[in-house]
Design a protein around this motif. Structure first.
Motif, mmCIF file in Angstrom:
data_model
loop_
_atom_site.group_PDB
_atom_site.id
_atom_site.type_symbol
_atom_site.label_atom_id
_atom_site.label_comp_id
_atom_site.label_asym_id
_atom_site.label_seq_id
_atom_site.Cartn_x
_atom_site.Cartn_y
_atom_site.Cartn_z
ATOM 1 N N GLY A 50 -39.892 54.203 -51.363
ATOM 2 C CA GLY A 50 -41.316 53.980 -51.546
ATOM 3 C C GLY A 50 -41.674 52.507 -51.563
ATOM 4 O O GLY A 50 -42.781 52.114 -51.188
ATOM 5 N N VAL A 51 -40.749 51.672 -52.022
ATOM 6 C CA VAL A 51 -40.941 50.222 -51.960
ATOM 7 C C VAL A 51 -40.565 49.684 -50.590
ATOM 8 O O VAL A 51 -41.288 48.887 -49.982
ATOM 9 C CB VAL A 51 -40.116 49.520 -53.059
ATOM 10 C CG1 VAL A 51 -40.206 47.998 -52.907
ATOM 11 C CG2 VAL A 51 -40.594 49.935 -54.445
ATOM 12 N N GLN A 52 -39.410 50.136 -50.054
ATOM 13 C CA GLN A 52 -38.875 49.549 -48.822
ATOM 14 C C GLN A 52 -39.680 49.892 -47.573
ATOM 15 O O GLN A 52 -39.937 49.026 -46.727
ATOM 16 C CB GLN A 52 -37.420 50.015 -48.622
ATOM 17 C CG GLN A 52 -36.746 49.385 -47.413
ATOM 18 C CD GLN A 52 -35.597 50.211 -46.901
ATOM 19 O OE1 GLN A 52 -35.682 51.433 -46.837
ATOM 20 N NE2 GLN A 52 -34.511 49.551 -46.527
ATOM 21 N N LYS A 53 -40.087 51.156 -47.433
ATOM 22 C CA LYS A 53 -40.665 51.624 -46.172
ATOM 23 C C LYS A 53 -41.902 50.834 -45.760
ATOM 24 O O LYS A 53 -42.104 50.564 -44.574
ATOM 25 C CB LYS A 53 -41.021 53.114 -46.289
ATOM 26 C CG LYS A 53 -39.838 54.057 -46.387
ATOM 27 C CD LYS A 53 -39.082 54.143 -45.083
ATOM 28 C CE LYS A 53 -37.983 55.191 -45.165
ATOM 29 N NZ LYS A 53 -37.201 55.263 -43.909
ATOM 30 N N ASN A 54 -42.729 50.476 -46.719
ATOM 31 C CA ASN A 54 -44.006 49.843 -46.404
ATOM 32 C C ASN A 54 -44.095 48.420 -46.941
ATOM 33 O O ASN A 54 -45.183 47.842 -47.014
ATOM 34 C CB ASN A 54 -45.159 50.680 -46.980
ATOM 35 C CG ASN A 54 -46.393 50.643 -46.110
ATOM 36 O OD1 ASN A 54 -46.325 50.337 -44.921
ATOM 37 N ND2 ASN A 54 -47.538 50.952 -46.689
ATOM 38 N N LEU A 55 -42.948 47.845 -47.317
ATOM 39 C CA LEU A 55 -42.951 46.525 -47.951
ATOM 40 C C LEU A 55 -43.468 45.448 -47.008
ATOM 41 O O LEU A 55 -44.198 44.546 -47.428
ATOM 42 C CB LEU A 55 -41.549 46.175 -48.441
ATOM 43 C CG LEU A 55 -41.391 44.826 -49.154
ATOM 44 C CD1 LEU A 55 -42.317 44.742 -50.363
ATOM 45 C CD2 LEU A 55 -39.935 44.623 -49.577
ATOM 46 N N VAL A 56 -43.089 45.512 -45.726
ATOM 47 C CA VAL A 56 -43.536 44.482 -44.788
ATOM 48 C C VAL A 56 -45.061 44.501 -44.660
ATOM 49 O O VAL A 56 -45.701 43.452 -44.521
ATOM 50 C CB VAL A 56 -42.852 44.669 -43.414
ATOM 51 C CG1 VAL A 56 -43.349 45.925 -42.707
ATOM 52 C CG2 VAL A 56 -43.060 43.445 -42.538
ATOM 53 N N THR A 57 -45.665 45.679 -44.734
ATOM 54 C CA THR A 57 -47.130 45.781 -44.692
ATOM 55 C C THR A 57 -47.747 45.145 -45.930
ATOM 56 O O THR A 57 -48.758 44.438 -45.850
ATOM 57 C CB THR A 57 -47.557 47.253 -44.588
ATOM 58 O OG1 THR A 57 -46.935 47.852 -43.449
ATOM 59 C CG2 THR A 57 -49.060 47.374 -44.461
ATOM 60 N N PHE A 58 -47.148 45.388 -47.101
ATOM 61 C CA PHE A 58 -47.652 44.807 -48.342
ATOM 62 C C PHE A 58 -47.591 43.283 -48.300
ATOM 63 O O PHE A 58 -48.543 42.589 -48.681
ATOM 64 C CB PHE A 58 -46.846 45.337 -49.521
ATOM 65 C CG PHE A 58 -47.252 44.777 -50.860
ATOM 66 C CD1 PHE A 58 -48.410 45.208 -51.479
ATOM 67 C CD2 PHE A 58 -46.473 43.822 -51.490
ATOM 68 C CE1 PHE A 58 -48.788 44.686 -52.707
ATOM 69 C CE2 PHE A 58 -46.831 43.306 -52.715
ATOM 70 C CZ PHE A 58 -48.009 43.740 -53.332
#
Length: 533
Positions: A64-72
């Motif tokens: 949940g942190v890794q999958k969308n971290l680049v977007t964040f």
């Protein structure tokens, strides 16, 4: 005549009295009251259900942190694409290195249970900090808030990285500890545990990539991180209230037999002549080791060739987040009325893992057991070797697809009306499917192998080695890409992997990876034949 190393067991376990054998475990484990553990009331699947439940929570939170971290990082912290990608890679690599810390503490000081409880608590704090960081702009509407938010975000990220370092090596080992290692029936159940452990990790990945990513993008990052924090608190609560730690098997209940391999290390266990001038030897633990300690070191050394073979395997699976995505970007991603993002093709890998693990555990293992007569159907080394062979096949297929894509692109009309490559992106699906099957064999086989073959006092370290191979494979993939780029792009040549893949030869790179995978498989087969465990 003395038995050879191949004929005698390396580990000698405590055996309970004959009249207690049917009620108590056969490997000498004890319960929380330091009494012989009974099979009906302790361990086995009744304990593993709670361990697997906590692992599902951790898996969802990690992905949940890794999958969308680049977007964040790009949309909230306004980092550049390059900086965000580098930050995500560094953080992910750290997450697979910190298991060495957790394994060391578990095997040396705290034990697996206390290590999991401690690091789960750190994990919760990290997610709390992440949740707080998403709300900082609302709490501090000033020009300094973005700088403070950067600090808070990375503090939370690396607390999460530290927290996962105590769970990844210990949860699988603690679960495997629940099965009687001297009972053939429970040995089979332990193999099933590793299958379902990996299965639930991938379920967590699916839920994170779909539901949680949607929440983060459409409802808010604070809500998304808050859900993860609540989920981790729930996992910690279940683990603490339902499970307890037991004394380690190592020590009085288990000793390691001497072997003749790596005999030069035996000098560490030889008592030297008197060194203090008073007729007595100096028995410092830094100068004199026990036979068991020497043999434990030998055991780890015997694991190194297998571990080295896994490095290249994970370099191959790393193509799913690098070159295969780049290949998909150069293909026609229109499927019916939908536009498929190239990164979404990794869903085929996850679906394959989720579908194949139950088939493997319920159908393939019993069939293989009838054919081979082995409780697990095939040995752990055979399982890993099958995964290595499948990874080579996946790279060969990807090379063929790229050759066809290049031919189609070269024959296409170069007018403005024909910009997209005519080859459909769905030609990539078999690559992801085969790599998913390879993970089911090699990744799970490696988890089970390193646990079983590690010394009793280093089971967590064995699990950490499997995690370290993933990190090492990622760095090896980066190194290979760098070497290929510098070697093939000299003198103004576009190289094998240019920005415009139609001007390069990504197929050559895939063929190189397939050839090296075959060599890696041959190396693994040679090491397997010589392995003495």
């Amino acid at each position: 005549m003395e038995a050879s190393d191949d004929e005698r067991p390396l580990l000698i376990h405590y055996q309970p009295p004959q009249d207690a054998g049917s009620q108590c475990t056969c490997d000498g484990t004890v319960d929380i009251d330091d009494q012989p553990a009974t099979k009906k009331s302790t361990g086995n699947w009744r304990a593993c259900f709670f361990i697997l439940g906590a692992e599902v929570s951790e898996g969802i939170c990690f992905f949940g942190v890794q999958k969308n971290l680049v977007t964040f990082l790009t949309s909230v912290l306004h980092e550049s694409n390059v900086d965000a990608a580098r930050s995500v890679s560094t953080w992910t690599g750290t997450c697979f290195f910190t298991p060495l810390i957790g394994a060391f503490l578990a095997d040396t000081y705290l034990g697996r249970y206390l290590t999991v409880v401690t690091f789960l608590s750190v994990y919760v704090v990290g997610l709390l900090v992440m949740t707080f960081s998403a709300s900082l702009p609302l709490l501090m509407p000033s020009s300094y808030s973005i700088d403070i938010q950067h600090v808070v975000v990375y503090l939370g990220l690396y607390l999460v990285a530290l927290g996962t370092g105590g769970i990844k090596p210990c949860a699988s080992s603690f679960g495997a500890d629940q099965f009687d290692s001297a009972d053939p029936v429970e040995q089979v159940a332990k193999g099933s545990f590793f299958n379902w452990y990996y299965f639930l990790i991938n379920i967590g990945s699916v839920l994170s990539a779909t539901l949680l990513v949607w929440v983060q993008d459409n409802i808010g990052w604070g809500v998304g991180f808050g859900i993860l924090m609540v989920l981790m608190v729930f996992g910690l609560t279940v683990f603490v209230t339902a499970l307890h730690g037991v004394p380690s098997l190592a020590g009085a209940n288990c000793k390691t037999e001497h072997t003749n391999q790596f005999r030069f290390f035996d000098k560490a266990a030889i008592v030297l002549p008197p060194l203090d001038g008073k007729g007595s030897s100096v028995m410092s633990p830094w100068r004199l080791c026990t036979v068991s300690q020497v043999e434990e070191l030998k055991t780890l050394l015997r694991l190194c060739p297998v571990w080295a073979s896994l490095l290249f395997f994970f370099a191959v699976t790393g193509q799913m987040t690098s070159t295969l995505i780049e290949q998909g970007m150069a293909m026609d991603n229109r499927v019916g009325g939908f536009t498929v993002p190239p990164a979404s093709l990794s869903t085929f890998d996850i679906i394959t893992v989720v579908a194949l693990i139950p088939l493997y555990d319920v159908f393939l293992v019993p069939l293989a057991r009838r054919a081979t007569g082995k409780n697990r159907g095939i040995s752990q080394l055979q399982r890993i070797g099958t995964g290595l062979a499948l990874s080579a096949a996946a790279m060969a297929y990807s090379a063929l697809v790229e050759t066809r894509r290049l031919a189609a692109a070269a024959g296409a009309d170069q007018s403005a009306a024909a910009v997209a490559a005519p080859l459909s992106i769905m030609w990539q699906a078999p690559s992801y499917i085969v790599l998913g099957a390879a993970e089911v064999f090699a990744s799970i086989g490696a988890l089970e192998f390193f646990y079983d073959e590690s010394p009793e006092s280093m089971k967590s370290l064995g699990a950490a080695l499997a995690q370290l191979a993933i990190a090492g494979g990622s760095y090896l993939n980066s190194a290979l890409l760098g070497v290929v780029a510098s070697a093939t792009a000299r003198g103004g040549a576009p190289g094998w992997i240019p920005d415009d893949l139609n001007q390069g030869h990504l197929d050559y790179f895939f063929w190189m990876m397939a050839g090296l995978s075959v060599l890696n498989l041959l190396h693994f087969m040679y090491c397997s034949m010589r392995y003495k465990g």
